[in-house]
Design a protein around this motif. Structure first.
Motif, PDB file in Angstrom:
ATOM      1  N   LEU A 108      -1.682 -16.134   4.580  1.00 48.88           N
ATOM      2  CA  LEU A 108      -2.914 -16.677   4.022  1.00 48.88           C
ATOM      3  C   LEU A 108      -2.791 -16.499   2.520  1.00 48.88           C
ATOM      4  O   LEU A 108      -2.462 -15.409   2.051  1.00 48.88           O
ATOM      5  N   ALA A 109      -3.017 -17.551   1.760  1.00 45.99           N
ATOM      6  CA  ALA A 109      -2.799 -17.459   0.312  1.00 45.99           C
ATOM      7  C   ALA A 109      -3.642 -18.497  -0.406  1.00 45.99           C
ATOM      8  O   ALA A 109      -4.062 -19.499   0.190  1.00 45.99           O
ATOM      9  N   PRO A 110      -3.876 -18.269  -1.683  1.00 41.45           N
ATOM     10  CA  PRO A 110      -4.537 -19.314  -2.465  1.00 41.45           C
ATOM     11  C   PRO A 110      -3.580 -20.486  -2.637  1.00 41.45           C
ATOM     12  O   PRO A 110      -2.362 -20.317  -2.545  1.00 41.45           O
ATOM     13  N   SER A 111      -4.144 -21.654  -2.874  1.00 47.81           N
ATOM     14  CA  SER A 111      -3.295 -22.824  -3.086  1.00 47.81           C
ATOM     15  C   SER A 111      -3.381 -23.261  -4.543  1.00 47.81           C
ATOM     16  O   SER A 111      -4.459 -23.272  -5.128  1.00 47.81           O
ATOM     17  N   VAL A 112      -2.243 -23.653  -5.096  1.00 51.51           N
ATOM     18  CA  VAL A 112      -2.240 -24.085  -6.499  1.00 51.51           C
ATOM     19  C   VAL A 112      -2.979 -25.407  -6.694  1.00 51.51           C
ATOM     20  O   VAL A 112      -3.292 -25.777  -7.817  1.00 51.51           O
ATOM     21  N   VAL A 113      -3.282 -26.108  -5.612  1.00 46.60           N
ATOM     22  CA  VAL A 113      -4.054 -27.344  -5.775  1.00 46.60           C
ATOM     23  C   VAL A 113      -5.552 -27.056  -5.808  1.00 46.60           C
ATOM     24  O   VAL A 113      -6.358 -27.967  -6.013  1.00 46.60           O
ATOM     25  N   GLY A 114      -5.935 -25.795  -5.595  1.00 47.01           N
ATOM     26  CA  GLY A 114      -7.334 -25.414  -5.604  1.00 47.01           C
ATOM     27  C   GLY A 114      -7.865 -25.289  -4.194  1.00 47.01           C
ATOM     28  O   GLY A 114      -8.306 -26.277  -3.603  1.00 47.01           O
ATOM     29  N   GLY A 115      -7.838 -24.093  -3.654  1.00 47.80           N
ATOM     30  CA  GLY A 115      -8.302 -23.873  -2.296  1.00 47.80           C
ATOM     31  C   GLY A 115      -7.577 -22.715  -1.656  1.00 47.80           C
ATOM     32  O   GLY A 115      -7.035 -21.838  -2.333  1.00 47.80           O
ATOM     33  N   VAL A 116      -7.565 -22.743  -0.320  1.00 46.04           N
ATOM     34  CA  VAL A 116      -6.948 -21.670   0.454  1.00 46.04           C
ATOM     35  C   VAL A 116      -6.022 -22.290   1.495  1.00 46.04           C
ATOM     36  O   VAL A 116      -6.377 -23.296   2.113  1.00 46.04           O
ATOM     37  N   GLY A 117      -4.856 -21.692   1.679  1.00 49.04           N
ATOM     38  CA  GLY A 117      -3.926 -22.167   2.695  1.00 49.04           C
ATOM     39  C   GLY A 117      -3.719 -21.116   3.766  1.00 49.04           C
ATOM     40  O   GLY A 117      -3.552 -19.935   3.465  1.00 49.04           O
ATOM     41  N   ILE A 118      -3.763 -21.545   5.013  1.00 46.48           N
ATOM     42  CA  ILE A 118      -3.476 -20.649   6.138  1.00 46.48           C
ATOM     43  C   ILE A 118      -2.331 -21.258   6.928  1.00 46.48           C
ATOM     44  O   ILE A 118      -2.381 -22.424   7.318  1.00 46.48           O
ATOM     45  N   THR A 119      -1.289 -20.467   7.141  1.00 47.92           N
ATOM     46  CA  THR A 119      -0.110 -20.944   7.866  1.00 47.92           C
ATOM     47  C   THR A 119       0.064 -20.151   9.150  1.00 47.92           C
ATOM     48  O   THR A 119      -0.134 -18.938   9.173  1.00 47.92           O
ATOM     49  N   ARG A 120       0.421 -20.865  10.200  1.00 52.77           N
ATOM     50  CA  ARG A 120       0.869 -20.188  11.416  1.00 52.77           C
ATOM     51  C   ARG A 120       2.233 -20.763  11.784  1.00 52.77           C
ATOM     52  O   ARG A 120       2.404 -21.978  11.890  1.00 52.77           O
ATOM     53  N   ARG A 121       3.204 -19.887  11.914  1.00 53.75           N
ATOM     54  CA  ARG A 121       4.580 -20.294  12.201  1.00 53.75           C
ATOM     55  C   ARG A 121       5.006 -19.813  13.571  1.00 53.75           C
ATOM     56  O   ARG A 121       4.580 -18.761  14.029  1.00 53.75           O
ATOM     57  N   GLY A 123       8.924 -19.973  15.321  1.00 54.91           N
ATOM     58  CA  GLY A 123      10.267 -20.520  15.216  1.00 54.91           C
ATOM     59  C   GLY A 123      10.399 -21.365  13.970  1.00 54.91           C
ATOM     60  O   GLY A 123       9.989 -20.953  12.886  1.00 54.91           O
ATOM     61  N   ASP A 124      10.957 -22.544  14.130  1.00 55.99           N
ATOM     62  CA  ASP A 124      11.125 -23.443  12.986  1.00 55.99           C
ATOM     63  C   ASP A 124       9.875 -24.268  12.693  1.00 55.99           C
ATOM     64  O   ASP A 124       9.852 -25.022  11.725  1.00 55.99           O
ATOM     65  N   ARG A 125       8.892 -24.147  13.536  1.00 52.90           N
ATOM     66  CA  ARG A 125       7.707 -24.988  13.365  1.00 52.90           C
ATOM     67  C   ARG A 125       6.570 -24.223  12.687  1.00 52.90           C
ATOM     68  O   ARG A 125       6.419 -23.021  12.884  1.00 52.90           O
ATOM     69  N   LYS A 126       5.804 -24.978  11.928  1.00 57.18           N
ATOM     70  CA  LYS A 126       4.637 -24.359  11.298  1.00 57.18           C
ATOM     71  C   LYS A 126       3.490 -25.359  11.280  1.00 57.18           C
ATOM     72  O   LYS A 126       3.697 -26.583  11.322  1.00 57.18           O
ATOM     73  N   VAL A 127       2.306 -24.800  11.215  1.00 55.26           N
ATOM     74  CA  VAL A 127       1.125 -25.606  10.923  1.00 55.26           C
ATOM     75  C   VAL A 127       0.469 -24.959   9.705  1.00 55.26           C
ATOM     76  O   VAL A 127       0.183 -23.764   9.707  1.00 55.26           O
ATOM     77  N   TYR A 128       0.304 -25.765   8.682  1.00 55.28           N
ATOM     78  CA  TYR A 128      -0.310 -25.291   7.449  1.00 55.28           C
ATOM     79  C   TYR A 128      -1.665 -25.982   7.321  1.00 55.28           C
ATOM     80  O   TYR A 128      -1.746 -27.207   7.373  1.00 55.28           O
ATOM     81  N   VAL A 129      -2.715 -25.189   7.193  1.00 57.56           N
ATOM     82  CA  VAL A 129      -4.067 -25.746   7.061  1.00 57.56           C
ATOM     83  C   VAL A 129      -4.579 -25.407   5.665  1.00 57.56           C
ATOM     84  O   VAL A 129      -4.597 -24.236   5.271  1.00 57.56           O
ATOM     85  N   GLU A 130      -4.948 -26.439   4.934  1.00 60.70           N
ATOM     86  CA  GLU A 130      -5.392 -26.247   3.554  1.00 60.70           C
ATOM     87  C   GLU A 130      -6.886 -26.546   3.454  1.00 60.70           C
ATOM     88  O   GLU A 130      -7.349 -27.603   3.892  1.00 60.70           O
ATOM     89  N   PHE A 131      -7.614 -25.607   2.867  1.00 66.97           N
ATOM     90  CA  PHE A 131      -9.062 -25.723   2.686  1.00 66.97           C
ATOM     91  C   PHE A 131      -9.310 -25.972   1.202  1.00 66.97           C
ATOM     92  O   PHE A 131      -9.113 -25.081   0.373  1.00 66.97           O
ATOM     93  N   TYR A 132      -9.700 -27.179   0.885  1.00 69.25           N
ATOM     94  CA  TYR A 132      -9.852 -27.566  -0.519  1.00 69.25           C
ATOM     95  C   TYR A 132     -11.177 -27.092  -1.091  1.00 69.25           C
ATOM     96  O   TYR A 132     -12.147 -26.881  -0.363  1.00 69.25           O
ATOM     97  N   ASN A 133     -11.196 -26.996  -2.402  1.00 72.79           N
ATOM     98  CA  ASN A 133     -12.400 -26.519  -3.086  1.00 72.79           C
ATOM     99  C   ASN A 133     -13.615 -27.417  -2.877  1.00 72.79           C
ATOM    100  O   ASN A 133     -14.745 -26.966  -2.976  1.00 72.79           O
TER     101      ASN A 133
END
Lengths: 173, 157
Positions: A108-121, A123-133
């Motif tokens: 879970l981290a801030p996003s440089v585009v303005g918002g918050v990113g949550i990743t769940r990985r 194996g080789d797959r991930k889903v990244y969910v970005e919550f914009y400002n």
């Protein structure tokens, strides 16, 4: 049966995210970790153990999220906006969904585009969910090789449930 | 602030808009955004993403702007690995190119610009979010780490 909280803070379980189970009085084994409980704690009845260690994990994610509110303009040393209250609120709601379904984030981290990113990985797959400002939400499904699948998501209990189901299907697929 | 190497100062040098395909572009990354396996898309953005170009900079020089950056990471990608062109909605052609934007104390400073049908996009709100995410994801799969957090080399040359 009522949930029964047992404090296990003195124990360092190997697999805190899966330590949920039923115990009775005495020394019990919960998925390989042994805990000493007393008859007084459960009145002789089986009970649902919500392991303190698991709560600590959830709290750690929540605390990490709350810290993001304190970021300042340009926190990335360039000119990134700090996460807005709206972005953090939406991320908080989704984080609660993930944790209550035992789908803990990988990061879970801030996003440089303005918002918050949550990743769940997985194996080789991930889903990244970005919550914009501005309240927008985007989900990106990627295996790092093929063209990522990107979709917009709206806020809401049912919508988050739907996204969670898609995430599970993708990550387990 | 750390001492800026003379080689990094502009010293009246002109712009150099020639980027070789194999030239690396470096970008510093906040430690929380870095993982051993790479970085996620929240570490890169459009439009006008600031970078240091390899032709005039070492990777670690991206950490010299402030003492607070000493523990940060530096990642990089080759110019030829910029995801470009990208078609969006079947009709909008987006291209992405580096531009040399030298500063007095940072001759290597450059930016990655986005163009829609050949027109430079200046504002973040003018980039479709889905396209933006696709571009960022494709870029991060090409990133290489040059400096890990808390591993800034002491060498300046």
């Amino acid at each position: 049966m009522e949930p029964f909280m047992v404090s296990l803070t003195a124990i360092k379980p190997q697999r805190p995210s899966v330590l949920v189970g039923r115990v009775t009085a005495g020394s019990e084994s919960v998925l390989g970790a042994r805990y000493n409980t007393t008859a007084a704690q459960h009145s002789g009845l089986g009970c649902l153990v919500v392991v303190q260690a698991m709560n600590n994990q959830a709290n750690a994610w929540q605390q990490k999220l709350e810290k993001l509110i304190k970021l300042e303009q340009g926190w990335d040393s360039y000119d990134a906006d700090p996460p807005s209250s709206l972005a953090v609120n939406n991320a908080r709601g989704f984080l609660s969904h993930l944790i209550s379904h035992r789908q803990e984030p990988t990061r879970l981290a801030p996003s440089v585009v303005g918002g918050v990113g949550i990743t769940r990985r997985q194996g080789d797959r991930k889903v990244y969910v970005e919550f914009y400002n501005d309240g927008g939400i985007l989900a990106l499904f990627s295996d790092g090789v093929s063209e990522p699948d990107v979709k917009l998501v709206t806020v809401g209990y049912q919508q988050f449930n739907g996204l969670l189901a898609e995430m599970r299907a993708y990550l387990d697929g | 602030m750390a001492e800026i190497p003379e080689e990094l100062k502009r010293n009246s040098r002109p712009k150099d808009e020639i980027f070789a395909p194999d030239e690396y572009l470096f970008r510093r990354v906040e430690p929380d955004l870095w993982r051993e396996s790479g970085v996620d898309i929240d570490a890169v953005m459009l439009p006008n993403m600031s970078v240091y170009r390899q032709k005039y900079s070492l990777p670690e020089w991206a950490l010299l702007e402030s003492d607070q950056l000493a523990d940060w990471a530096v990642v990089g990608f080759k110019v030829r690995d910029l995801p470009s062109p990208l078609m969006h909605l079947g009709v909008q052609l987006h291209t992405f190119e580096p531009r040399h934007i030298p500063l007095d104390e940072n001759y290597a400073h450059s930016e990655v610009w986005a163009f829609r049908d050949g027109v430079h996009i200046h504002a973040k709100r003018d980039i479709d979010r889905i396209l933006h995410a696709r571009w960022r994801e494709r870029l991060v799969t090409q990133l290489r780490t040059f400096v890990r957090p808390k591993e800034r080399p002491t060498s300046r040359s």
